[in-house]
Design an enzyme around this catalytic site. Sequence first.
Site, PDB file in Angstrom:
ATOM      1  N   ARG A 163      10.106  -7.189   2.881  1.00 50.59           N
ATOM      2  CA  ARG A 163      10.089  -6.824   4.305  1.00 50.59           C
ATOM      3  C   ARG A 163      10.611  -8.012   5.101  1.00 50.59           C
ATOM      4  O   ARG A 163      10.493  -9.163   4.635  1.00 50.59           O
ATOM      5  CB  ARG A 163       8.643  -6.502   4.703  1.00 50.59           C
ATOM      6  CG  ARG A 163       8.471  -5.944   6.088  1.00 50.59           C
ATOM      7  CD  ARG A 163       6.997  -5.665   6.380  1.00 50.59           C
ATOM      8  NE  ARG A 163       6.854  -4.886   7.593  1.00 50.59           N
ATOM      9  CZ  ARG A 163       5.690  -4.567   8.155  1.00 50.59           C
ATOM     10  NH1 ARG A 163       4.551  -4.947   7.593  1.00 50.59           N
ATOM     11  NH2 ARG A 163       5.642  -3.852   9.260  1.00 50.59           N
TER      12      ARG A 163
ATOM     13  N   HIS B 106       0.910  -9.489  -6.966  1.00 52.29           N
ATOM     14  CA  HIS B 106       1.526 -10.284  -5.897  1.00 52.29           C
ATOM     15  C   HIS B 106       2.108 -11.580  -6.479  1.00 52.29           C
ATOM     16  O   HIS B 106       2.585 -12.429  -5.734  1.00 52.29           O
ATOM     17  CB  HIS B 106       0.475 -10.684  -4.856  1.00 52.29           C
ATOM     18  CG  HIS B 106       0.146  -9.619  -3.843  1.00 52.29           C
ATOM     19  ND1 HIS B 106       1.095  -8.862  -3.204  1.00 52.29           N
ATOM     20  CD2 HIS B 106      -1.055  -9.230  -3.322  1.00 52.29           C
ATOM     21  CE1 HIS B 106       0.492  -8.046  -2.336  1.00 52.29           C
ATOM     22  NE2 HIS B 106      -0.805  -8.238  -2.405  1.00 52.29           N
TER      23      HIS B 106
ATOM     24  N   LYS C 105       0.104  -0.583  12.292  1.00 50.16           N
ATOM     25  CA  LYS C 105       1.148   0.120  13.041  1.00 50.16           C
ATOM     26  C   LYS C 105       2.306   0.601  12.168  1.00 50.16           C
ATOM     27  O   LYS C 105       2.906   1.626  12.443  1.00 50.16           O
ATOM     28  CB  LYS C 105       1.741  -0.847  14.054  1.00 50.16           C
ATOM     29  CG  LYS C 105       1.073  -0.929  15.385  1.00 50.16           C
ATOM     30  CD  LYS C 105       1.989  -1.791  16.230  1.00 50.16           C
ATOM     31  CE  LYS C 105       1.542  -2.003  17.621  1.00 50.16           C
ATOM     32  NZ  LYS C 105       2.395  -3.020  18.274  1.00 50.16           N
TER      33      LYS C 105
ATOM     34  N   THR D 160       0.847  -1.201   0.000  1.00 49.38           N
ATOM     35  CA  THR D 160       0.000   0.000   0.000  1.00 49.38           C
ATOM     36  C   THR D 160       0.883   1.250   0.000  1.00 49.38           C
ATOM     37  O   THR D 160       0.611   2.227  -0.719  1.00 49.38           O
ATOM     38  CB  THR D 160      -0.906   0.002   1.254  1.00 49.38           C
ATOM     39  OG1 THR D 160      -1.487  -1.289   1.406  1.00 49.38           O
ATOM     40  CG2 THR D 160      -1.988   1.051   1.151  1.00 49.38           C
TER      41      THR D 160
HETATM   42  P1  PAP Z   1      -1.266  -5.770   1.166  1.00 47.12           P
HETATM   43  O1  PAP Z   1      -0.293  -6.826   0.766  1.00 47.12           O
HETATM   44  O2  PAP Z   1      -2.553  -6.313   1.665  1.00 47.12           O
HETATM   45  O3  PAP Z   1      -1.460  -4.695   0.171  1.00 47.12           O
HETATM   46  P2  PAP Z   1       0.625  -4.206   2.568  1.00 47.12           P
HETATM   47  O4  PAP Z   1       0.284  -2.809   2.271  1.00 47.12           O
HETATM   48  O5  PAP Z   1       1.739  -4.846   1.813  1.00 47.12           O
HETATM   49  O6  PAP Z   1      -0.657  -5.099   2.494  1.00 47.12           O
HETATM   50  O7  PAP Z   1       1.007  -4.356   4.100  1.00 47.12           O
HETATM   51  C1  PAP Z   1       0.326  -3.741   5.132  1.00 47.12           C
HETATM   52  C2  PAP Z   1       1.397  -3.281   6.113  1.00 47.12           C
HETATM   53  O8  PAP Z   1       1.965  -2.065   5.650  1.00 47.12           O
HETATM   54  C3  PAP Z   1       0.820  -2.984   7.489  1.00 47.12           C
HETATM   55  O9  PAP Z   1       1.886  -3.278   8.383  1.00 47.12           O
HETATM   56  P3  PAP Z   1       1.633  -3.652   9.916  1.00 47.12           P
HETATM   57  O10 PAP Z   1       0.562  -4.666   9.971  1.00 47.12           O
HETATM   58  O11 PAP Z   1       2.959  -4.150  10.414  1.00 47.12           O
HETATM   59  O12 PAP Z   1       1.256  -2.379  10.578  1.00 47.12           O
HETATM   60  C4  PAP Z   1       0.542  -1.495   7.380  1.00 47.12           C
HETATM   61  O13 PAP Z   1       0.430  -0.860   8.621  1.00 47.12           O
HETATM   62  C5  PAP Z   1       1.765  -1.049   6.617  1.00 47.12           C
HETATM   63  N1  PAP Z   1       1.562   0.233   5.934  1.00 47.12           N
HETATM   64  C6  PAP Z   1       0.493   0.640   5.210  1.00 47.12           C
HETATM   65  N2  PAP Z   1       0.668   1.890   4.772  1.00 47.12           N
HETATM   66  C7  PAP Z   1       1.883   2.285   5.224  1.00 47.12           C
HETATM   67  C8  PAP Z   1       2.619   3.510   5.111  1.00 47.12           C
HETATM   68  N3  PAP Z   1       2.128   4.548   4.466  1.00 47.12           N
HETATM   69  N4  PAP Z   1       3.820   3.579   5.721  1.00 47.12           N
HETATM   70  C9  PAP Z   1       4.320   2.533   6.403  1.00 47.12           C
HETATM   71  N5  PAP Z   1       3.677   1.350   6.548  1.00 47.12           N
HETATM   72  C10 PAP Z   1       2.461   1.229   5.967  1.00 47.12           C
END
Ligand code: PAP
Length: 315
Positions: free
Chosen positions: A153, A131, A282, A74
């Site tokens: 990651r 993906h 987070k 995202t």
């Molecule tokens: P997806 O594969 O479903 O698209 P993706 O966006 O890859 O998901 O991953 C979501 C993670 O990115 C979440 O991490 P967390 O669960 O450890 O918190 C989400 O919080 C994080 N995320 C989304 N947007 C951002 C952003 N703008 N900056 C940093 N981390 C982000």
Amino acid sequence: MASSCISQAPTCNNVEKSPNELPKARFWEAMDICQWEGFWFEPGLVKPAITFRSTFQARDDDVLLASTPKTGTTWLKALSLCIMHQNQEHDILTMENPHFHVPTIESTIYSTKPQKSDLYDASAPRLVHTHLPHAVLPDSVKNSACKIVYIARNPKDTLISMWHFFNSIFRPNQEPFPLEKAVDCFCAGVYQYGPFFEHVVEYWQESQKRPEKILFLKYEELKTDPKGQVCKIAEFLGRPFGSEEEAEDVVQRCCLERLKNLEVNKSGSILFNVPNTSYFRKGEVGDWKNYLTPEMEDKINQTSRIKLHPFGLFF
Ligand code: PAP
């Protein structure tokens, strides 16, 4: 993650093998998945993936973002949108969730809103995401000058992010799926889009062979040096910033807190069953320390040692 959790018949042709004929498994006791080309998918994704591979005609000015789920997709979509839409007055991020603007090709069959144009035929420059693993990308993507930006990651944070996400989708208001079992599934690679390790290694190796073609980013580096990494993406895409302030502006516009609080991300959904809010949690490095026991950590480290370290890959 950019795919739905409900099953629905895809509307694509060019099927090589029916998902019924593929090896099957159950993901977290909640979703049927099948193994195609060494990776696991909910069956509805296989036909669109095959169609993508066999019919997508990449153009030299296309940009393909790629990731395994929960690694920063995202964020990368938002940053790339800002980079590709530099010099435009309106802020595209306020208009729709990044997953609408940058669709994940194989899961558009689950879109809640039709795209403005056919992705396969959209006007230039096309910015899309997948993906899917590198091996199944269309030949035209591999052989044209189109650019690929991949985000990786560390596996432990990826797993924890995935655990939260799927618990919210599969088991809302219920006890979470046992984390120990989730660790085992993750290490075995038997879950939607798994395995993680092979996905990362494939793109990494390709990026080493063809650095002009594939930019390999790490979520952790984006966190520690967002401006430097954003400038790197912009240069790679042939759209360098005119000033440091422009890069700083993009970083600010795409920061987690801002995206989380934009009206378009506070409600609704781009894909069936996946609320927009579920993409933002987070966004921390090392959150796994709050969840994994030493035994679980050990299991993932061991798998990383076998599967990532031989390639000089981090984590
Ligand atoms: P997806 O594969 O479903 O698209 P993706 O966006 O890859 O998901 O991953 C979501 C993670 O990115 C979440 O991490 P967390 O669960 O450890 O918190 C989400 O919080 C994080 N995320 C989304 N947007 C951002 C952003 N703008 N900056 C940093 N981390 C982000």
